[in-house]
Scaffold this active site. Structure first.
Site, PDB file in Angstrom:
ATOM      1  N   LEU A 115       2.321   1.671  -3.496  1.00  9.92           N
ATOM      2  CA  LEU A 115       1.319   2.109  -4.473  1.00  9.92           C
ATOM      3  C   LEU A 115       0.880   3.548  -4.242  1.00  9.92           C
ATOM      4  CD1 LEU A 115      -0.733  -1.177  -4.781  1.00  9.92           C
ATOM      5  CD2 LEU A 115       0.763  -0.147  -6.515  1.00  9.92           C
ATOM      6  N   GLU A 116       0.776   3.957  -2.991  1.00  8.52           N
ATOM      7  CA  GLU A 116       0.462   5.365  -2.713  1.00  8.52           C
ATOM      8  C   GLU A 116       1.570   6.260  -3.265  1.00  8.52           C
ATOM      9  OE1 GLU A 116      -2.170   6.842  -1.768  1.00  8.52           O
ATOM     10  OE2 GLU A 116      -3.361   5.431  -0.612  1.00  8.52           O
ATOM     11  N   ARG A 117       2.801   5.864  -3.080  1.00  9.01           N
ATOM     12  CA  ARG A 117       3.931   6.639  -3.604  1.00  9.01           C
ATOM     13  C   ARG A 117       3.869   6.716  -5.123  1.00  9.01           C
ATOM     14  NH1 ARG A 117       9.326   8.266  -2.274  1.00  9.01           N
ATOM     15  NH2 ARG A 117       9.897   9.504  -4.062  1.00  9.01           N
ATOM     16  N   ALA A 128       0.838  -1.204   0.000  1.00 10.33           N
ATOM     17  CA  ALA A 128       0.000   0.000   0.000  1.00 10.33           C
ATOM     18  C   ALA A 128       0.872   1.254   0.000  1.00 10.33           C
ATOM     19  CB  ALA A 128      -0.941  -0.010   1.205  1.00 10.33           C
TER      20      ALA A 128
END
Length: 141
Positions: A131-133, A128
């Protein structure tokens, strides 16, 4: 609970920005958004509470960290409601409490997990974060 206030916010923003119904119902998703949706689906399909909480803690924690910055509290909110309300949705006592609960819940349940379950939940958490990055890198690119 997670999307209750945000749902009406998004609908009003779509109206204000003239987003057609076709794009509301079937938007073109970026690769990072598709991957995060897949991760959330995998967490839900695992039917393991720790995996679901791990993903939510990252996503909601980032919004809190972004919106709730003490150094910016003296600044006026942006003039456009789309921007101002997005901040206020994520910088308030209720949301602080919710994110605090996610974090404490993750800590609480970790003590009862096996080593394999902790490793699995940590993998969801790390994915997570990655993927946020990727999402923010893509948006800024």
């Amino acid at each position: 609970m997670i999307t209750s206030d945000e749902n009406t916010y998004f609908l009003r923003c779509f109206d204000a920005l003239g987003v057609p119904a076709s794009e509301r119902l079937q938007p073109a998703l970026t690769a990072p958004t598709q991957a995060f949706q897949q991760l959330m689906h995998e967490a839900a399909q695992s039917q393991k509470y720790a995996n679901c909480i791990a993903v939510l803690a990252v996503a909601e924690g980032l919004y809190l960290d972004w919106a709730d910055q003490p150094a910016k509290k003296h600044l006026p909110l942006p003039a456009r409601f789309e921007h101002a309300e997005w901040i206020t949705l994520h910088a308030n006592d209720f949301f602080r409490g919710f994110v605090g609960w996610l974090r404490s819940e993750l800590d609480r349940i970790a003590t009862d997990l096996s080593e394999a379950e902790r490793t699995e939940a940590a993998s969801y958490f790390q994915r997570a974060v990655q993927l946020e990055r990727q999402f923010f890198d893509h948006v800024y690119a």
